[in-house]
Each structure stands twice: as structure tokens, then as C-alpha cells.
Design an enzyme around this catalytic site. Sequence first.
Site, PDB file in Angstrom:
ATOM      1  N   HIS A 131       0.814  -1.228   0.000  1.00 51.32           N
ATOM      2  CA  HIS A 131       0.000   0.000   0.000  1.00 51.32           C
ATOM      3  C   HIS A 131       0.842   1.270   0.000  1.00 51.32           C
ATOM      4  O   HIS A 131       0.404   2.300   0.532  1.00 51.32           O
ATOM      5  CB  HIS A 131      -0.936   0.031   1.227  1.00 51.32           C
ATOM      6  N   ASP A 181       0.537   0.269  -8.008  1.00 52.79           N
ATOM      7  CA  ASP A 181       0.264  -0.204  -6.660  1.00 52.79           C
ATOM      8  C   ASP A 181      -0.716  -1.380  -6.660  1.00 52.79           C
ATOM      9  O   ASP A 181      -1.567  -1.492  -7.541  1.00 52.79           O
ATOM     10  CB  ASP A 181      -0.321   0.932  -5.813  1.00 52.79           C
ATOM     11  N   HIS A 183      -2.995  -1.648  -4.470  1.00 48.68           N
ATOM     12  CA  HIS A 183      -4.279  -1.048  -4.090  1.00 48.68           C
ATOM     13  C   HIS A 183      -4.393   0.322  -4.742  1.00 48.68           C
ATOM     14  O   HIS A 183      -3.732   1.273  -4.339  1.00 48.68           O
ATOM     15  CB  HIS A 183      -4.385  -0.931  -2.573  1.00 48.68           C
ATOM     16  N   HIS A 263     -11.419  -7.167  -5.382  1.00 48.10           N
ATOM     17  CA  HIS A 263     -11.659  -6.355  -4.185  1.00 48.10           C
ATOM     18  C   HIS A 263     -12.447  -5.108  -4.587  1.00 48.10           C
ATOM     19  O   HIS A 263     -12.033  -4.330  -5.433  1.00 48.10           O
ATOM     20  CB  HIS A 263     -10.304  -5.972  -3.591  1.00 48.10           C
ATOM     21  N   GLU A 315     -13.283  -9.355   0.430  1.00 47.49           N
ATOM     22  CA  GLU A 315     -14.137  -8.151   0.337  1.00 47.49           C
ATOM     23  C   GLU A 315     -14.427  -7.857  -1.134  1.00 47.49           C
ATOM     24  O   GLU A 315     -14.201  -6.738  -1.611  1.00 47.49           O
ATOM     25  CB  GLU A 315     -13.427  -6.960   0.981  1.00 47.49           C
ATOM     26  N   GLU A 331     -19.408  -3.639   1.765  1.00 43.22           N
ATOM     27  CA  GLU A 331     -18.609  -2.801   2.671  1.00 43.22           C
ATOM     28  C   GLU A 331     -18.943  -1.323   2.495  1.00 43.22           C
ATOM     29  O   GLU A 331     -19.159  -0.835   1.384  1.00 43.22           O
ATOM     30  CB  GLU A 331     -17.121  -3.039   2.365  1.00 43.22           C
ATOM     31  N   CYS A 333     -16.993   1.266   2.731  1.00 39.34           N
ATOM     32  CA  CYS A 333     -16.019   1.952   1.880  1.00 39.34           C
ATOM     33  C   CYS A 333     -16.300   1.718   0.391  1.00 39.34           C
ATOM     34  O   CYS A 333     -16.024   2.595  -0.433  1.00 39.34           O
ATOM     35  CB  CYS A 333     -14.604   1.466   2.173  1.00 39.34           C
ATOM     36  N   CYS A 411     -10.703   1.633   8.504  1.00 37.44           N
ATOM     37  CA  CYS A 411     -10.884   2.151   7.143  1.00 37.44           C
ATOM     38  C   CYS A 411     -12.227   2.839   6.906  1.00 37.44           C
ATOM     39  O   CYS A 411     -12.290   3.919   6.343  1.00 37.44           O
ATOM     40  CB  CYS A 411     -10.631   1.077   6.086  1.00 37.44           C
ATOM     41  N   CYS A 412     -13.337   2.240   7.353  1.00 38.70           N
ATOM     42  CA  CYS A 412     -14.641   2.793   6.983  1.00 38.70           C
ATOM     43  C   CYS A 412     -14.992   4.111   7.683  1.00 38.70           C
ATOM     44  O   CYS A 412     -15.433   5.054   7.014  1.00 38.70           O
ATOM     45  CB  CYS A 412     -15.739   1.765   7.220  1.00 38.70           C
TER      46      CYS A 412
END
Lengths: 658, 658
Positions: A131, A181, A183, A263, A315, A331, A333, A411-412
Site C-alpha cells: 500500500h 500499486d 491497491h 476487491h 471483500e 462494505e 467503503c 478504514c470505513c
Amino acid sequence: MSGKPEGVRIRDDFWDRYTDLVRETVIPYQWEALNDRIPDAAPSYAIRNFRIAAGLEAGEYGGMVFQDSDVAKWLEAVGYSLATHPDPELERTADEVIGLIALAQHEDGYLNTYFTVKAPDERWTNLYEAHELYCAGHMMEAAVAYYEATGKRKLLDVVCRFADYIGNVFGEGPGQIRGYDGHQEIELALVKLHRATGEERYLKLARFFIDERGAQPNFLVDETNRRDGRSIWTERRLRPTAADMAYNQADVPVREQTAAVGHSVRAVYMYTAMADLARIAGDRELAEACRRLWANMTRKQMYITGGIGSTHHGEAFTFDYDLPNDTVYAETCASIGLIFFAQRMLKLEPKADYADVMERALYNNVIASMSQDGKHYFYVNPLEVWPEASARNPGRHHVKAVRQKWFGCSCCPPNVARLLSSLHDYVYTADPASDTIYAHLFIGGEARFALAAGPVGLAQQSWLPWEGRVRFELTEAPSAPFALALRIPAWCAGQAALAINGRPAPYETKDGYAVVRRAWALGDVVEWAPELSARLTAAHPDIRANAGKAAVERGPLVYCLEEADNGRPLASLSIPADAKLTAAFEAGLPGGAVVIDAEGRADERDSWQAETAYRPLAERLRPIPVKLRAVPYYLWGNREPGEMTVWVRVSDAAGGKE
Amino acid sequence: MSGKPEGVRIRDDFWDRYTDLVRETVIPYQWEALNDRIPDAAPSYAIRNFRIAAGLEAGEYGGMVFQDSDVAKWLEAVGYSLATHPDPELERTADEVIGLIALAQHEDGYLNTYFTVKAPDERWTNLYEAHELYCAGHMMEAAVAYYEATGKRKLLDVVCRFADYIGNVFGEGPGQIRGYDGHQEIELALVKLHRATGEERYLKLARFFIDERGAQPNFLVDETNRRDGRSIWTERRLRPTAADMAYNQADVPVREQTAAVGHSVRAVYMYTAMADLARIAGDRELAEACRRLWANMTRKQMYITGGIGSTHHGEAFTFDYDLPNDTVYAETCASIGLIFFAQRMLKLEPKADYADVMERALYNNVIASMSQDGKHYFYVNPLEVWPEASARNPGRHHVKAVRQKWFGCSCCPPNVARLLSSLHDYVYTADPASDTIYAHLFIGGEARFALAAGPVGLAQQSWLPWEGRVRFELTEAPSAPFALALRIPAWCAGQAALAINGRPAPYETKDGYAVVRRAWALGDVVEWAPELSARLTAAHPDIRANAGKAAVERGPLVYCLEEADNGRPLASLSIPADAKLTAAFEAGLPGGAVVIDAEGRADERDSWQAETAYRPLAERLRPIPVKLRAVPYYLWGNREPGEMTVWVRVSDAAGGKE
């Protein structure tokens, strides 16, 4: 089109509660969390990591590899908040953090406390997992938000130096890393950095990352092999294939992708950047890819609540029409990222479909995730909950029946904070070329726009989501004509009346918007009344999970049945296809809300012997008439824990029109 | 009661196919597998491990820690097979294996190739994980079966020496281990060893293991702590609590257990031994625990197919009424263990409920697990299959849409083999005290019984599962009266006619059996006609997964809908509550089978735009009349892969009697 209206500020009976909550509770609370000052909570380490990296403190790195991004998301939310609600003390705190971040930056521009403190020799060796560019992206988003709110350049300068360094490290040239990356995030952040600075090179770098993604030979596979499969997550040596990179949307080039895979947060962050780049560069091929992915995702892989990603394993998305309600992920996010993507598509081409989905995700999946005290969150947003199964069936452990303290996972909650504190950015887009202002969301507030026709000021007042009534007043009007385009929400089924200064007015319909182009005068009032009524909604026959069922909706809101109102098991209940749905305002619910009542049926159970699992169907008795009550989905789980369901059996499956 | 009839032999139109398959295909095929001679299959190593342990070959141990049990289960199946179908060549092969096993036994009686070859210093240090007594138990079961079939004592002597050694190692005395195995099995095996040898000490050892289980302080926890948590499965150090031992049914003493918990195979193997011990010792407290556990398991945690264990996480029970059809486990071995338990309860107290469940598990979950070629198996036996979800939703990967080559995992296929080759043991029990012969299953064959009244010979002919018609003929009759008790299957709803020598005869009903006590004569013919008709079955309202649905059953068979007959998605289909069910023999299905046809409905889909996930319920059109076809569940997945469902929506949910 530029798309960014200037100085929108929310003032809305419904939304003020949420934006106030973020400003007054979530941002201060998160600050305490970042500083490890929440009693009984696992420490975040996030600020401490920066102090160690800056040389102000000794110690070991703590938290996840992407812990820096929590500080960044907090700063971003602070930026949005300061833009509309100046707060000198908060700004001072933010400036101190920014000073700390600047101290943690290396001479060469590099900035990442994990690699600085824990693995200084391993920079850029594990893009797949670590990340590194993701954290960089979040810091860029924070810098742009803070700069645009305060005019202060310090963090912007930090991230520009970092971005310039990254631009040297990555690229097609000799000695550069031709990669990206694991992510996605930096891509959309670089577009923002381009917007804030006007520097083309940031746009070029974003496009490089997007265009390299999924190219063969696969960079993430090769990189992993170069490390001999060493992982930061597992002892096991990784031996991924290019196909495995579907999880990271890097199995094939993005322009060739046709369905949402992998994801879900990674996916929508990437699509957001793709839409940005398609718009800015007029890249028709990229725009077409965005439309394809949007269509697949929102028409075949999206829950009615605007949730995406149907499995907690990774996820991730699974496949078309696989939308289980009970083992769901959805999720928070991911729905936020879906809103980002929708907003970018609206900037690319204002079509009501994008705004319909944006509204759906916002009013349902996203705000359901937060408790009414702002301190408890759902990461998973289920459409069917059986608390005992959540506790005792391991396949449903990820589905929580009660919101968790927000610092449990990091995160969320900050993502909700940054979305809600920037909600004003999602209400309008403006197209200076055609002198058109698009109202996508009906959320009250003031806004200013710079059109070719001249500056426009617009005050919106909205009675949504409870009444189908919106009022616009021209607070500043140029002499030249311009167009106002009001979204005709899908939920009004085309029934929407427009009045100008009290008189019914005709409008042209274009791409789902009611368009009125005319010369406007200061004080002109536009009244917009999309019909808002309760309705039963059916799902596509290929969504197996919803066969024979219906959901209750009213305007932008999805409703649900809760055990608190309807007893248990909810699966025993059914609603006749022709049930009369009665809406009533219920002040006793948090914030007050319209509930929907109907005459329904409950399978009788008194004739069952306690100790028999199966018996002849012929032994059943007639179902019992019961009152059903549905409450807005966003309020679920705010009373005593119990069962919840969005989809209810329709008891008259033989009915329907010819 | 002794319970064990002598010399039962199956001759049955329906079952001969299965028992022949086991004898002619499964046993030889498994022998090849144990010897690593199946092309393209992962090697078993099982025979090789014995050769290495015996000093005949050099090499390293291969396979799972419980690999020895595969050899044992094979030998057990061979024993049962030889009892009814002598086969000198097979017997010679078995004798050779037994010689090899004897060579692998240590001087002190110890026998386990994993510990002999791989961890000689770690005997009895990891009962929690290493299946040491489990493997011992399977070898004892094999020895008893082989001895009872052939009269040969060699393997029996080996396991007696082993059991005597175990009796020295385990116990309450000084220097003895006061513990038990992590995987129950030896308990029921020691009861068999007692039966074969008459030695009370084996019974005492079985009771020791049962009574120690769950005692505080918890042996398995303490043992793990003594090893500092070292595990043979994971690098992680284990720190289990007593509560965690619910997985092994060792969290509380067995007499205090009230609900089926934990790993389902462990559970039913343990309950089987408990029922044995309760019967033999007249232990009323233990019998009561068995009844409680039976009631909980079969009335609240059993699928209609006789499957148990609703989650693949730990292959375990979850909790009452949690019986999801799609994420189900319902392992084949667990249903086989349920049959063992039912058989032991019938020996304890002949009540038809036990036999009803035994029949349900046998005709549905168990035989569905095996393909019609005997070489492919399901370990998971789902009640709802969507092949694409099995492939693409990780939460459903464990649910296979197609049977797997049986050597992929080694536990279920040999268990099916040993059950089917000993099927004759499940048809009758005899109670010499009351001079009663109980017929629990209606499977044709010959049997002999030693009653106080004298020896009895009985030939059964059965037209099940296709016709409700059974015929018994006395092939040997004592002069004294005795009783014949025929189970009145739950599925006939009390409608069962009895005729003796062609004339209708009355009968007394006791515990679900039709009892006729009289003086019988050689050649007497009893005709038994339980009414067998197709029916729709509903599930208890607390089984959320089946709300608003029904299953089709006919006699002992559960039916299912397959895509091959009904198209897809099956979720679109519904059946009227009052549908006329038409049964017809379909010779084209494997072995020939009765199918059930009905007029049903399919949700229409032509009016759906291809690209819309949700729309107003009011837009739906009338469902389309369709022909539904249900086939026996045991046959599912023998045609082209496709969707399958046992539970079908009932389209007239408003109906039912007053």
C-alpha cells in the site's frame, strides 16, 4: 466540463444531522483515536508512527502497513469541514500534524512511516501488498482538500515533492519501475493534485499507472517472484499468477475489462480515476470501459441498498446476480467509492442513472453504516440479519448485528467522515460550455457557479427524503440565459412537476434531467415536485436470493423490517402484492422518520409441535393477518438487537397484471 | 437385548446395485488407491507407511496423521463383504495386509505408523490433534469385522494387544494418562471388541473414555499447554480454552450435554458409544443424555435429507434451526455416523423414530454422496446448488456441483463402503427377552434369529422405495409363539395394511411398530403395505431458509428439482400448495426411478429489460404455467451439471386449511 461548482454549503433538515455529527463528534473522536487516547480501544499508533519517523520519538512502528492513510483521511475530512465551518483550533491542530508529516518526509521526497521506521531498505519492493502508493494517494487527497479549504500550501508542497519523486521512480525509462500499486488510490489522487496545481505531469503519472495496469508480463507477479514470494501477511511464500491479479483488477489492461471483479474498494477507486482521465483527456476508449464497468456493476452486481461486493472473502465482487442477503459483504467503503465513481461519471456525462445510483448508495448503504451517535459503525451492511446466526454460524460471523466501536477497524469510519464532510461536492455539476447547472441530489444549501453566462447563485431547500418537494431560488443571476437541469429521480417514475415563480412550467427532458433554459432573474423560484410514494420493488429473476420477494421503497429510501416492530422470525412474514402501503411520520425514531405500514401475513406456528422439524404441507393452517411495519434501512440496528430483512416474501405470487 | 441378528444377507432390487458396486468396484478401487496405483491421483501412502513402520521399506511417512484409518476402514469393509460374499483372492490380499500390520506393531502392543515413523518420541503427547486413539479404534472395528466374517483371529489378537496396552497407558491410576482422544471413535470400537471377545476390560476402558470426557480440569486444554501449544496443523501456538473443546464435545461431561455441538462426525461417533454403553450397562442417566442429544439433533439440526452439520467451518453443527440449504455442509460421514447412532438407539429401545431417521439418512444423504459408477463422491451434500456460485463465490466453494474423484479426500468413500457392505446389520434387531423381531428397514434379504422361542428364519422381499409393498416369509419357525414387529414408517402417516397368508390381519401398534405375536408356521407369509404416496412437506417456521417453501417426498425418498428437467434459475419456479403430484417410473434414469411431475409456475422474465436489477413489483406479469419434474435426491448430479434444489417456493401461500 469543469464540473466543480464553487462554494457549495449544505443546509438541510435531513443532512445537517449527519454533517454536524461528523464535524462535532467524528472528527474530534478520530483525533483522539489517532493519538491512542481512546480508553479500552486498541491503539492506532498512527500519529506516533509519524513522530518516530520524524525523529521526535523512539519506538517501533505500530498498526497496519497502511496506517498513515488514517491520518491522511482525517486531514482530508478536516479540510472539507474547515471549508464550510471555520474552526481555528481544529485548523491549528491540523497545522501541527502537517508540520509533523513534513518532518517525517525524506530529503528525496519519500514519505511513508512504515518503510521509514520498519523497513527502510525495502522501499518499492512490495507494491503488491504494502500500500505504498495507496498511502501516498491519500496524503495527496488530504493536501488538496486542506489547500482548497485554507489556501495553505505546506502539505500540498510536501505531496508535490513526493509526487515528483514518485514520477522519477516510476515510468518507462531506464532504471524506472514500470509498475503500479496493489491497491489503487494514487491514480484518482494525482488527478486531484493536477486540479489543485495545474501541473500536467501529475495527470501523466496517473495515466501511466492506469495504462500499465494489467499489461503483460504482469508487474505484480514478477515483483512477487523477485522477492521469492515473501509476504508481509503470511509465512507462506506467494506464487501468484496473472489471473490471481483479478483481485487487484490487474489481470488484464483496464481498457479491456468488462465486469467488476476482485476487491470492491480497489475496483471503484480505480474506476473513479478512469472516469477522471476519460473526461480530462477526452479518451473515448477509456470512457467506454467506464460505461461497461458501471453497467455491469450497478445492474448486475449491486444490492438494492447501493452495496457492492457480495463476499467477505477478499471483500470482493463474485459474479452477475450473485447477491446473497445473509452472507453479503457490501462494505461501507465500497459504496463510498461507488459514489466517487458516480460523481466522476456525472462530470463526464450528466445522465440521471449515475445520480440515481449515487443517491441510492448515499441514503441507504452509507448512512446505515453509522450509528446515530457517530461512534459505532458497520463495515458490512447486510440485507438480512439473524443475530444468532451472526454469533453462532462461522460463515456469518462477518455480518454483525450491532455496530462496532469505530476504532475497531480503521478504514470505513474516516471514509464516511470525508464523504459526509464533502457532501456539498456531490449535489451539483456545472457545464460552463453549455451554460447548464445540473442538480443531481436534492439536498438543501447554497451554491455558486461560474458559467460563461456569468456567475450564478442558487439556494436549494429540500423536503427529501420525506416529501417529494424541492425549492430553488436564484440568489445571483446573470443577465444572459442559462439552463437549470433537475434530475428526474428514477423513483418518481417520470411523475415530476415543475413550477417557476408559482406557475406550472413545461420542461425538456434530457438524459433523465428536466431542463429549463431561460433568462433568470434574481429571486426567481423553481419548485420541483418528483412524486414520492411508497412502493414494492422486485428483483431480476436471476437474483436467486430475492425470488418471490419484494422490498419496500419510498423515494430514495430502501426500507426494512425489524424484529423490534414485527417480531420473529421475520422469514414467517409475507406481504400481499397489492398491499396498501401507508406512510406515517414517526417522531420516536432517531431523528424522526417516515415509517411504512401494511397489512401482511404471518405463517401460523401454533399448530406446530415444538419438536418436529418437518411435516406435511397440508397440515398448515391459514396464515394470520398481521400489521407489518417497515423503517428506513439507514436506521436499522438502532434499537434492541434483533432480526432485520430488506426482502420480504410476496404472498400472492399468482397475482400481477396480464 | 443382544440386538445382533445372525447371518442377514441382502437381496434387494434397489440395494443390490449399491452393495454390488461396493464389492465389485469400490473395494478393489480403494485397494489400488491405498497402494498409490491410481493414475493422476495424489498418492495415499497408507500401505507404504505400514511397510516403512514394519521395517520392510525405507522412506518418510506420507499423508495425513490419521492415514492408518484408511487401511482399517478398507479392511472393515472387506470383512463385511466376505461375510456375505466369500472371495478367496480378496481374503488372501486382506490376510497379507493383516500380516503387514502385525509386523508394524511394537513389542508393547503400540500400533500407529505416523508416530512409529515420524515422531517416535511423541506417543500420547497430542491426543487433541493427532487421532492416535481414533486410528486405534478403526483398527479394532476392522479386526472385529474380519474376525466375525472369517473366524481368523490374527488382526483381532493384534488389536487386543494394542487395547490392553492402551488400557495400561490410560486410566485413573498413578502414572496413567487420565485423558481421551480429540476425535471420538475408540469408544464405540472398544464396545465391538468387547462383543467379539467377551472381555469386560474393553467395555470398562470405553466407559472410562466416555466418563472422563469434558471433566474439569480439561484434559485437552492441559495437554496442549504442556506442549506449549505446539500444533501439528499450524505454526501458531494454540491456546485453547475449555469452551473451545465444544468442537470435540469435551467442554462439559457427556452426561450433561443437551444439544449437538461441534464437529458433527466426532459427535455422532461419541453418541453411538454412549448408546452402546447405556444399553449394556443399563445406565439410565447415559440413556437419557442420548435421548436428549438425539432429539435436539434430529428435530432441530437435521436437514430433511438426513444431513447434519450445517457449516463447513469445522464441519460442525451451528445451532437450532440454522439449516441453510446453499452454504450447508451435511457431510457424508456425519450421516453415516447418525445411522450408527440410530442403530444403537434401536438396540437400546426399539422406537420407530430412530428407524425413520436412519432410513431418511440412508436413502437420501448417504447414497446421494456416491456416483452411479462408485468412483466419484460428494463430501458435502447440499440442498441447493448453483454451479456458478460454487465456482465463483468463495463462501460456496466447499459445495461442489459435481462429485469428486473419491481419492481426493479419503474419509467419506471408505465410510460409505463399510456402511453399505454391512447394510444387513441395520435391517433388524431382535429382542430375545420378549421374543420379538423388529424389522426397521424394508430391504429384501434373508435373516436368521436366535430367540428364546427358538431359531427363526425370515425372508424379506421389498418393493421399496418405489412401491409400498413388503413381503416376509417364515423360512424357519419355532413351535413357540414369537412376535414380529414391523415399523410403521412415518411417511405412511399411519396408513399401513397387514395381511397374513393373504388375509387382512389386525395388529397392535407399539412405539411405531405393528406388532403381531402368534404361533408361526414355516411358509407363513406376511404382507405389509405402508401407503406410499407423493407429498409436499413443510419445514418448521424457525428454519428461516425454508420459509414459504415445500419439499417433495415420496415414501422414504426426498426429491429435488434439477436444471436438466426444469431449466434455470430454479428459484423462479413455484409449486401450488394443492398441486397434483403424479408419480411415474422413468427407466432412463440411472437404475430406473420414479419421478414426480406437477403443474407449477415460473416467474415470467421476458418483460425484464436485460439490464435492470430492480423494478416495481407492479410491472410483473402473471407467472407462466410450467411442468415441474422432481427426481429422487439420491440421483442428483448424475446428468449434466446444473442447478438443483430440494426446497421449492409454494405459490399459494394464502391457502391451507382453516
